[in-house]
Design a protein around this motif. Structure first.
Motif, PDB file in Angstrom:
ATOM      1  N   TRP A 169      15.037  67.280  44.257  1.00 50.73           N
ATOM      2  CA  TRP A 169      14.019  67.926  43.430  1.00 50.73           C
ATOM      3  C   TRP A 169      13.519  66.941  42.376  1.00 50.73           C
ATOM      4  N   GLU A 214       9.728  65.409  42.004  1.00 50.91           N
ATOM      5  CA  GLU A 214       9.026  65.556  40.730  1.00 50.91           C
ATOM      6  C   GLU A 214       8.581  64.194  40.198  1.00 50.91           C
ATOM      7  N   ASN A 222       4.769  62.620  39.477  1.00 52.40           N
ATOM      8  CA  ASN A 222       4.375  62.190  38.134  1.00 52.40           C
ATOM      9  C   ASN A 222       4.051  60.704  38.040  1.00 52.40           C
TER      10      ASN A 222
END
Length: 178
Positions: free
Chosen positions: A96, A100, A104
Motif C-alpha cells: 500500500w 501511494e 505521489n
C-alpha cells in the motif's frame, strides 16, 4: 620522388586518422563502461534504501503492532482465527505504501519491491525462476549474500537486487499457518 612523398603523406595521414579513431573508440568505450557501472551502483544503493525501509515496516508490524494487537484482540474475546490484512499484514502495508509513493512521486515508479516465496499462497508473491534459484541457494547458507544484476523482464533490461532475510517468527505463523 614526388609520388613517394604523396604515398608517404597518404600513409601518414591514414595512420594518424586510424590512431585517432581507435583512441576515440577506446575512450568512448571506457566512458560507457564507467557510466554503466556508476548507474548500477546508484541503482544498488537506491534498492538497499527501499529494501531497508520496507524491512523496517515489516519489523514494526512483527515487533510492535502485532503483539499489541493480538493482546488487545484476545482481551476483547475476538476469535483467534480473525485476520484483517490492513491490521495484520506487513506485506499488505508495504504494498500500500509503495503504491501511494508511486502515485505521489513519478520517479519512484522506476522502482518496485517484491517479497517472494517458493510455493507462495498468492500468485503475485510466487518467486520467478531467478528468485527460486537464489532462494534455494540462500537457504543453504548461514549468511546469504545479496545478488544484483541486469536481467531481461518482459523483454526489457531490468536491474534486480535480491536479498534473503525474512524469517517467519511465531507471531507470523498466526496468519501464515504452516
Amino acid at each position: 620522388m614526388g609520388k613517394t612523398k604523396k604515398k608517404l603523406g597518404t600513409v601518414l595521414g591514414l595512420t594518424t586518422a586510424g590512431v585517432y579513431l581507435v583512441t576515440g573508440l577506446l575512450v568512448m568505450t571506457m566512458i560507457n563502461i564507467n557510466m554503466r557501472n556508476e548507474s548500477l551502483d546508484d541503482a544498488r544503493q537506491i534498492s538497499k534504501i527501499v529494501l531497508s525501509q520496507n524491512l523496517a515496516i515489516h519489523a514494526y508490524f512483527s515487533q510492535q503492532l502485532k503483539p499489541n494487537l493480538f493482546t488487545a484482540l484476545e482481551s476483547q474475546g475476538v476469535d483467534a482465527d480473525f485476520f484483517d490484512p490492513v491490521l495484520m499484514s506487513s506485506t499488505f502495508a508495504v504494498r500500500w505504501i509503495e503504491n501511494e509513493a508511486q502515485q505521489n512521486e513519478s520517479s519512484f515508479s522506476n522502482y518496485s519491491y517484491k517479497s517472494s516465496a517458493i510455493n507462495a499462497r498468492s500468485p503475485e508473491y510466487e518467486a520467478s525462476p531467478l528468485e527460486i534459484e537464489y532462494l534455494k541457494r540462500a537457504s543453504t547458507q548461514d549468511n546469504p549474500q545479496d545478488w544484483s544484476g541486469v536481467v531481461q523482464l518482459d523483454g526489457e533490461p531490468t536491474f534486480v537486487y535480491l536479498k534473503s532475510n525474512i524469517r517467519f517468527k511465531e507471531n507470523c505463523m498466526r496468519c501464515h499457518s504452516e
